[in-house]
Motif scaffolding. Structure first.
Motif, PDB file in Angstrom:
ATOM      1  N   GLU A   1     111.040  93.383  27.557  1.00 33.90           N
ATOM      2  CA  GLU A   1     110.633  91.976  27.545  1.00 33.90           C
ATOM      3  C   GLU A   1     111.103  91.273  26.266  1.00 33.90           C
ATOM      4  OE1 GLU A   1     108.862  90.468  30.392  1.00 33.90           O
ATOM      5  OE2 GLU A   1     109.949  92.264  30.976  1.00 33.90           O
ATOM      6  N   LEU A   2     111.062  91.970  25.143  1.00 35.92           N
ATOM      7  CA  LEU A   2     111.601  91.401  23.903  1.00 35.92           C
ATOM      8  C   LEU A   2     113.072  91.042  24.076  1.00 35.92           C
ATOM      9  CD1 LEU A   2     110.056  93.697  21.133  1.00 35.92           C
ATOM     10  CD2 LEU A   2     109.882  91.211  21.206  1.00 35.92           C
ATOM     11  N   ILE A   3     113.838  91.974  24.622  1.00 34.14           N
ATOM     12  CA  ILE A   3     115.263  91.735  24.862  1.00 34.14           C
ATOM     13  C   ILE A   3     115.444  90.512  25.752  1.00 34.14           C
ATOM     14  CG2 ILE A   3     117.320  92.651  26.006  1.00 34.14           C
ATOM     15  CD1 ILE A   3     116.736  93.987  23.304  1.00 34.14           C
ATOM     16  N   LYS A   4     114.670  90.443  26.823  1.00 28.55           N
ATOM     17  CA  LYS A   4     114.795  89.341  27.782  1.00 28.55           C
ATOM     18  C   LYS A   4     114.499  87.991  27.133  1.00 28.55           C
ATOM     19  CE  LYS A   4     111.569  88.748  30.964  1.00 28.55           C
ATOM     20  NZ  LYS A   4     110.764  89.039  32.181  1.00 28.55           N
ATOM     21  N   PHE A   5     113.411  87.921  26.354  1.00 28.51           N
ATOM     22  CA  PHE A   5     113.014  86.632  25.801  1.00 28.51           C
ATOM     23  C   PHE A   5     113.848  86.229  24.585  1.00 28.51           C
ATOM     24  CE2 PHE A   5     109.009  87.740  28.115  1.00 28.51           C
ATOM     25  CZ  PHE A   5     109.157  86.750  29.081  1.00 28.51           C
ATOM     26  N   TYR A   6     114.372  87.203  23.852  1.00 32.57           N
ATOM     27  CA  TYR A   6     115.301  86.854  22.763  1.00 32.57           C
ATOM     28  C   TYR A   6     116.607  86.332  23.342  1.00 32.57           C
ATOM     29  CZ  TYR A   6     112.571  88.351  18.722  1.00 32.57           C
ATOM     30  OH  TYR A   6     111.614  88.438  17.739  1.00 32.57           O
ATOM     31  N   ARG A   7     117.032  86.872  24.471  1.00 32.40           N
ATOM     32  CA  ARG A   7     118.196  86.323  25.181  1.00 32.40           C
ATOM     33  C   ARG A   7     117.910  84.889  25.630  1.00 32.40           C
ATOM     34  NH1 ARG A   7     122.480  89.625  27.178  1.00 32.40           N
ATOM     35  NH2 ARG A   7     122.985  87.862  28.538  1.00 32.40           N
ATOM     36  N   LYS A   8     116.724  84.712  26.230  1.00 32.01           N
ATOM     37  CA  LYS A   8     116.377  83.415  26.808  1.00 32.01           C
ATOM     38  C   LYS A   8     116.214  82.325  25.744  1.00 32.01           C
ATOM     39  CE  LYS A   8     112.922  81.249  29.820  1.00 32.01           C
ATOM     40  NZ  LYS A   8     111.690  81.496  30.639  1.00 32.01           N
ATOM     41  N   GLN A   9     115.473  82.633  24.679  1.00 34.33           N
ATOM     42  CA  GLN A   9     115.170  81.604  23.681  1.00 34.33           C
ATOM     43  C   GLN A   9     116.269  81.429  22.641  1.00 34.33           C
ATOM     44  OE1 GLN A   9     111.256  81.833  21.978  1.00 34.33           O
ATOM     45  NE2 GLN A   9     111.758  80.466  20.267  1.00 34.33           N
ATOM     46  N   TYR A  10     116.859  82.549  22.185  1.00 34.39           N
ATOM     47  CA  TYR A  10     117.817  82.486  21.084  1.00 34.39           C
ATOM     48  C   TYR A  10     119.261  82.715  21.512  1.00 34.39           C
ATOM     49  CZ  TYR A  10     113.468  83.072  18.425  1.00 34.39           C
ATOM     50  OH  TYR A  10     112.200  82.939  17.929  1.00 34.39           O
ATOM     51  N   ASN A  11     119.461  83.001  22.803  1.00 35.38           N
ATOM     52  CA  ASN A  11     120.814  83.263  23.323  1.00 35.38           C
ATOM     53  C   ASN A  11     121.464  84.475  22.657  1.00 35.38           C
ATOM     54  OD1 ASN A  11     122.842  82.593  25.196  1.00 35.38           O
ATOM     55  ND2 ASN A  11     124.021  81.521  23.633  1.00 35.38           N
ATOM     56  N   CYS A  12     120.642  85.465  22.305  1.00 31.93           N
ATOM     57  CA  CYS A  12     121.164  86.689  21.696  1.00 31.93           C
ATOM     58  C   CYS A  12     121.846  87.542  22.778  1.00 31.93           C
ATOM     59  CB  CYS A  12     120.041  87.508  21.081  1.00 31.93           C
ATOM     60  SG  CYS A  12     119.165  86.695  19.738  1.00 31.93           S
ATOM     61  N   ASP A  13     122.930  88.191  22.413  1.00 31.82           N
ATOM     62  CA  ASP A  13     123.607  89.093  23.353  1.00 31.82           C
ATOM     63  C   ASP A  13     122.963  90.470  23.243  1.00 31.82           C
ATOM     64  OD1 ASP A  13     125.260  90.170  25.216  1.00 31.82           O
ATOM     65  OD2 ASP A  13     127.108  89.982  24.065  1.00 31.82           O
ATOM     66  N   PHE A  14     121.714  90.552  23.704  1.00 26.70           N
ATOM     67  CA  PHE A  14     120.945  91.791  23.697  1.00 26.70           C
ATOM     68  C   PHE A  14     120.812  92.279  25.137  1.00 26.70           C
ATOM     69  CE2 PHE A  14     118.235  90.451  19.731  1.00 26.70           C
ATOM     70  CZ  PHE A  14     119.392  90.467  18.958  1.00 26.70           C
ATOM     71  N   ILE A  15     120.991  93.592  25.355  1.00 21.67           N
ATOM     72  CA  ILE A  15     120.890  94.179  26.687  1.00 21.67           C
ATOM     73  C   ILE A  15     120.011  95.429  26.644  1.00 21.67           C
ATOM     74  CG2 ILE A  15     123.115  93.268  27.474  1.00 21.67           C
ATOM     75  CD1 ILE A  15     124.327  96.055  26.982  1.00 21.67           C
ATOM     76  N   SER A  16     119.506  95.822  27.818  1.00 21.06           N
ATOM     77  CA  SER A  16     118.640  97.006  27.930  1.00 21.06           C
ATOM     78  C   SER A  16     119.179  97.972  28.967  1.00 21.06           C
ATOM     79  CB  SER A  16     117.217  96.602  28.351  1.00 21.06           C
ATOM     80  OG  SER A  16     116.601  95.774  27.400  1.00 21.06           O
ATOM     81  N   ALA A  17     119.030  99.260  28.687  1.00 16.43           N
ATOM     82  CA  ALA A  17     119.414 100.308  29.629  1.00 16.43           C
ATOM     83  C   ALA A  17     118.254 101.285  29.784  1.00 16.43           C
ATOM     84  CB  ALA A  17     120.654 101.042  29.143  1.00 16.43           C
ATOM     85  N   MET A  18     118.038 101.731  31.032  1.00 17.86           N
ATOM     86  CA  MET A  18     116.926 102.636  31.325  1.00 17.86           C
ATOM     87  C   MET A  18     117.457 103.982  31.814  1.00 17.86           C
ATOM     88  SD  MET A  18     114.347 100.833  30.567  1.00 17.86           S
ATOM     89  CE  MET A  18     115.299  99.784  29.471  1.00 17.86           C
ATOM     90  N   PRO A  19     117.548 104.970  30.933  1.00 22.72           N
ATOM     91  CA  PRO A  19     118.024 106.287  31.376  1.00 22.72           C
ATOM     92  C   PRO A  19     116.967 107.044  32.165  1.00 22.72           C
ATOM     93  CG  PRO A  19     117.766 106.200  28.970  1.00 22.72           C
ATOM     94  CD  PRO A  19     117.265 104.915  29.518  1.00 22.72           C
ATOM     95  N   THR A  20     117.437 107.904  33.034  1.00 22.59           N
ATOM     96  CA  THR A  20     116.557 108.836  33.717  1.00 22.59           C
ATOM     97  C   THR A  20     116.206 109.975  32.758  1.00 22.59           C
ATOM     98  OG1 THR A  20     116.292 110.105  35.744  1.00 22.59           O
ATOM     99  CG2 THR A  20     118.453 110.234  34.668  1.00 22.59           C
ATOM    100  N   ASN A  21     115.606 111.058  33.256  1.00 21.79           N
ATOM    101  CA  ASN A  21     115.266 112.202  32.402  1.00 21.79           C
ATOM    102  C   ASN A  21     116.533 112.788  31.786  1.00 21.79           C
ATOM    103  OD1 ASN A  21     112.267 112.640  33.186  1.00 21.79           O
ATOM    104  ND2 ASN A  21     113.328 112.461  35.136  1.00 21.79           N
ATOM    105  N   LEU A  22     116.494 112.990  30.477  1.00 22.13           N
ATOM    106  CA  LEU A  22     117.668 113.439  29.740  1.00 22.13           C
ATOM    107  C   LEU A  22     117.505 114.874  29.247  1.00 22.13           C
ATOM    108  CD1 LEU A  22     118.104 110.239  27.561  1.00 22.13           C
ATOM    109  CD2 LEU A  22     119.436 110.839  29.588  1.00 22.13           C
ATOM    110  N   TYR A  23     118.636 115.533  29.033  1.00 20.28           N
ATOM    111  CA  TYR A  23     118.660 116.847  28.409  1.00 20.28           C
ATOM    112  C   TYR A  23     120.010 116.989  27.725  1.00 20.28           C
ATOM    113  CZ  TYR A  23     121.830 118.391  32.098  1.00 20.28           C
ATOM    114  OH  TYR A  23     122.918 118.521  32.926  1.00 20.28           O
TER     115      TYR A  23
END
Length: 309
Positions: free
Chosen positions: A146-168
């Motif tokens: 949500e931080l990434i989303k709203f910083y993009r929305k309000q400040y036009n920051c080029d911030f993105i999010s990735a959601m990995p599955t279980n890692l090893y």
């Protein structure tokens, strides 16, 4: 990113961060750096902002986090929510204040509801109740998205999010009190083999299904996204296939060479019944994984033998 861009990897000593560093360096990026927790406390805002102002990174991979398996999440929920909220908030805000070019935030597939339609699409976020055993960690990661989303929305920051599955992978945590299921099982089977034990205990029924991604594949996907993706929606990273925990245990048993029995402890929790990510969004951008599960576990076991004995 240019090959000489100044790239900060937060959490560079961890399993994910170290894989990102390896991948960047293998691709010819020459100005990659990190700071250990002794050098920089990411939970302290004043330290983080001072660091960003003095170092001025151009690109940030936010891979720093407090992580653990069911037992650790269930035992230390306050630590998991506090540390992760502070780390992500401080880095994201400092990145905005100092005007970095781009940031990639790494979340986790546990952000999705416990009883979620399978496979899990990105827009299933916040459509149901979370798995109680890792709720604190999940809420912190959702806050990061949500931080990434709203910083993009309000400040036009080029911030993105990735959601990995279980890692090893290499540099995983093999502590039986705080590790995830795959490294915990690998260590259990190895130690049972050394001690000539007749059995290895598996938590729960072994019926829950999990998807597993080799961490070097995750790192490759992160760099791909940093160079090729700039949208509001977070992106699932996975293999698009899952496996029962009981079947995983048998694969590890075979790779380690343990000849005893697997016994289920039905007093222990199963956790979420299934977590399979829909990876069509990432696939549509042109990326897919390359390391199959048995090959990946074999690589990790070889590394474990060399580094832990």
């Amino acid at each position: 990113m240019d090959k000489n861009s100044k790239i900060y990897v937060a959490g560079h000593n961890g399993m994910v961060g170290s894989a990102i560093v390896r991948n960047l360096e293998s691709k010819g990026y020459t100005n990659v750096f990190g700071k250990s927790s002794k050098e920089l406390d990411l939970t302290r805002q004043i330290e983080v902002e001072s660091f960003f102002e003095s170092e001025k990174p151009e690109y940030v991979f936010l891979a720093a986090a407090k992580v653990g398996g069911i037992h650790a999440n269930n035992t230390y929920p306050a630590e998991f929510i506090y540390n992760n909220l502070m780390i992500e908030s401080n880095i994201i805000h400092a990145s905005y204040k100092t005007g970095i070019k781009k940031l990639l935030f790494l979340g986790s597939s546990c952000i999705y509801p416990k009883h979620c339609e399978q496979p899990i699409k990105e827009d299933f976020l916040l459509t149901g109740l979370l798995e109680p055993t890792n709720e604190a960690y999940a809420i912190a990661k959702i806050a990061g998205i949500e931080l990434i989303k709203f910083y993009r929305k309000q400040y036009n920051c080029d911030f993105i999010s990735a959601m990995p599955t279980n890692l090893y992978g290499i540099n995983d945590n093999f502590d039986l009190d705080t590790s995830h299921v795959l490294p915990a099982l690998l260590r259990k089977f190895h130690e049972a083999k050394l001690s000539n034990s007749k059995e290895v205990v598996l938590w729960g029924t072994g019926k829950p299904k999990r998807e597993f991604l080799y961490v070097d594949d995750l790192a490759d996907a992160c760099i791909f996204l940093m160079n090729n993706y700039s949208e509001m929606m977070h992106v699932n990273i996975g293999v698009g296939e899952d496996i029962e925990i009981g079947e995983l245990a048998n694969i590890i048993k075979r790779i380690v060479g343990f000849e005893g029995e697997i016994v289920n402890d039905l007093d222990k929790p199963d956790g979420t019944p299934r977590k399979l990510l829909d990876v069509n969004l990432l696939g549509s951008k042109g990326w897919t994984y390359t390391t199959n599960l048995e090959a990946g576990i074999s690589k990790v076991y070889d590394w474990y033998l060399k580094s832990h004995l």
